[in-house]
Design an enzyme around this catalytic site. Structure first.
Site, PDB file in Angstrom:
ATOM      1  N   SER A   1       0.776  -1.236   0.000  1.00 49.96           N
ATOM      2  CA  SER A   1       0.000   0.000   0.000  1.00 49.96           C
ATOM      3  C   SER A   1       0.808   1.287   0.000  1.00 49.96           C
ATOM      4  CB  SER A   1      -0.949   0.025   1.199  1.00 49.96           C
ATOM      5  OG  SER A   1      -0.195   0.029   2.377  1.00 49.96           O
TER       6      SER A   1
ATOM      7  N   THR B   1      -2.451   4.253   3.862  1.00 49.41           N
ATOM      8  CA  THR B   1      -1.432   5.268   3.612  1.00 49.41           C
ATOM      9  C   THR B   1      -0.611   5.390   4.871  1.00 49.41           C
ATOM     10  OG1 THR B   1      -3.035   6.444   2.265  1.00 49.41           O
ATOM     11  CG2 THR B   1      -1.281   7.781   3.209  1.00 49.41           C
TER      12      THR B   1
ATOM     13  N   THR C   1       1.769   7.156  -0.234  1.00 47.48           N
ATOM     14  CA  THR C   1       0.876   6.028  -0.521  1.00 47.48           C
ATOM     15  C   THR C   1       1.011   5.570  -1.972  1.00 47.48           C
ATOM     16  OG1 THR C   1      -1.434   5.305  -0.339  1.00 47.48           O
ATOM     17  CG2 THR C   1      -1.074   7.451  -1.317  1.00 47.48           C
TER      18      THR C   1
ATOM     19  N   ARG D   1      -5.443   8.375 -11.586  1.00 48.59           N
ATOM     20  CA  ARG D   1      -6.214   8.795 -10.397  1.00 48.59           C
ATOM     21  C   ARG D   1      -5.256   9.226  -9.284  1.00 48.59           C
ATOM     22  NH1 ARG D   1      -6.250   7.284  -4.779  1.00 48.59           N
ATOM     23  NH2 ARG D   1      -8.329   7.665  -3.948  1.00 48.59           N
TER      24      ARG D   1
ATOM     25  N   THR E   1      -5.938   9.097   6.208  1.00 47.02           N
ATOM     26  CA  THR E   1      -5.839   7.840   5.481  1.00 47.02           C
ATOM     27  C   THR E   1      -7.246   7.426   5.090  1.00 47.02           C
ATOM     28  OG1 THR E   1      -5.105   5.525   5.614  1.00 47.02           O
ATOM     29  CG2 THR E   1      -5.857   6.523   7.651  1.00 47.02           C
ATOM     30  N   GLY E   2      -7.333   6.597   4.071  1.00 48.19           N
ATOM     31  CA  GLY E   2      -8.659   6.163   3.641  1.00 48.19           C
ATOM     32  C   GLY E   2      -8.990   6.687   2.262  1.00 48.19           C
TER      33      GLY E   2
HETATM   34  N1  GLY Z   1      -5.690   8.020   1.009  1.00 42.47           N
HETATM   35  C1  GLY Z   1      -5.028   7.488  -0.095  1.00 42.47           C
HETATM   36  C2  GLY Z   1      -5.746   7.548  -1.351  1.00 42.47           C
HETATM   37  O1  GLY Z   1      -6.962   7.675  -1.369  1.00 42.47           O
HETATM   38  O2  GLY Z   1      -5.123   7.449  -2.373  1.00 42.47           O
END
Ligand code: GLY
Length: 321
Positions: free
Chosen positions: A82, A184, A202, A212, A235-236
């Site tokens: 990740s 992340t 991340t 993206r 994070t998320g």
């Molecule tokens: N929080 C990391 C992402 O959405 O890429």
């Protein structure tokens, strides 16, 4: 480098929870909160190893910006699906990395959609230190990194490639809550001089559309630092965090008098109003100028690592749902 005498002076001034309030003469001084410093906090289990590297610098009286860069580099180098090396690829099988860093002076640097470079956080640091810009993306970020002496590496491990091949069989494009799908490392630190910095890095949402970019390299979304107030990271699901300028919102809520915990909770409650909130995970982590820590998540399962004069340990976080 700081001299030993200065270093000891800094540490004793900052030793865990030192309060000067007793000696204060004015009301505001008498009410001043004790300060915990140095301190570093970072998201998820991988924060433990990252904090250790950051602590090496903090305990010697080093700068928080150096500590957070060194800290998250540890996670970038770990094969962890990740972040950095070993990160799960996008839906075309390409590992694309996002990172940002911000220091006590409000300076910041970021890279997004960077390929083949193991340490995007250090490229972000150089964007901050060596260019008049804040963010470089894609080919331009890669070119800059190569010019700065970084080496191209294949970041797609056999494990990540196998997971992607498996995903391709159905190619279902939907987020999955918590670590199985994406996480992340966001790290914020307060050094012995009382200065705040943060870093966030991340590989982003796994099997995302190529190109993206989530919240992690966006100053104000995945990370924000205001040296007068506090620092926050996220994070998320990045899209949800960007929509509320998450990290900036939390710092501004702290400026208005909220504790880091109250600020994280208020930010999560805003995200809870979004239409897909039940299907995603969000975790916020913040520290104040006094080294007070707050964290809150949308779903259960978020945790963070905290390192201060007491120990380096994991803490579970309460959640909205
Ligand atoms: N929080 C990391 C992402 O959405 O890429």
């Amino acid at each position: 480098m700081i001299r030993r005498r200065n270093f000891l002076k800094k540490l004793s001034a900052g030793a865990a929870t030192v309060s000067t309030a007793m000696a204060a003469t004015s009301t505001s001084q008498a009410l001043a909160k004790p300060t915990t410093k140095p301190i570093v906090v970072s998201t998820w289990n991988h924060g433990i190893n990252a904090n250790m590297a950051a602590w090496e610098i903090l305990q010697k009286g080093g700068r928080s910006v150096d500590a957070v860069e060194a800290g998250v580099r540890v996670t970038e180098a770990e094969d962890n699906l990740s972040v950095g090396y070993g990160g799960l690829p996008d839906r075309d099988g390409r590992v694309t990395l996002d990172a940002c860093i911000m220091d006590e002076n409000g300076e910041c640097g970021a890279v997004a959609c960077l390929e083949e470079i193991k340490h995007p956080i250090s490229v972000a640091r150089l964007v901050m230190d060596e260019t008049p810009h804040v963010m470089l993306v894609g080919e331009g970020a890669l070119e800059f990194a190569l010019n700065q002496g970084f080496e191209r590496e294949n970041l797609l491990t056999k494990r990540a490639e196998k997971a992607w091949q498996e995903w391709l069989k159905k190619a279902e494009y939907k987020p999955i809550i918590n670590v199985e799908n994406h996480d992340t490392i966001g790290m914020v630190a307060l050094d012995a001089d009382g200065n705040l910095s943060g870093a966030c890095t991340t590989s982003g949402l796994s099997y995302k559309m190529h190109g993206r970019v989530g919240d992690s390299p966006i100053i104000g979304a995945g990370l924000f630092v205001d040296n007068e107030v506090g620092a926050a990271t996220a994070t998320g699901m990045g899209e949800a965090i960007i929509k509320i300028c998450g990290a900036h919102l939390i710092v501004e809520l702290m400026r208005q008098g909220n504790s880091p915990q109250q600020a994280c909770e208020k930010a999560v409650r805003r995200i809870a109003k979004q239409k897909n909130a039940k299907d995603i995970q969000i975790g916020f982590l913040a520290i104040s100028k006094q080294g007070e820590v707050g964290a809150y998540s949308l779903q259960p399962g978020f945790n963070f690592a905290q390192n201060d004069q007491q120990a380096n340990r994991m803490k579970d976080v309460s959640s909205f749902y």
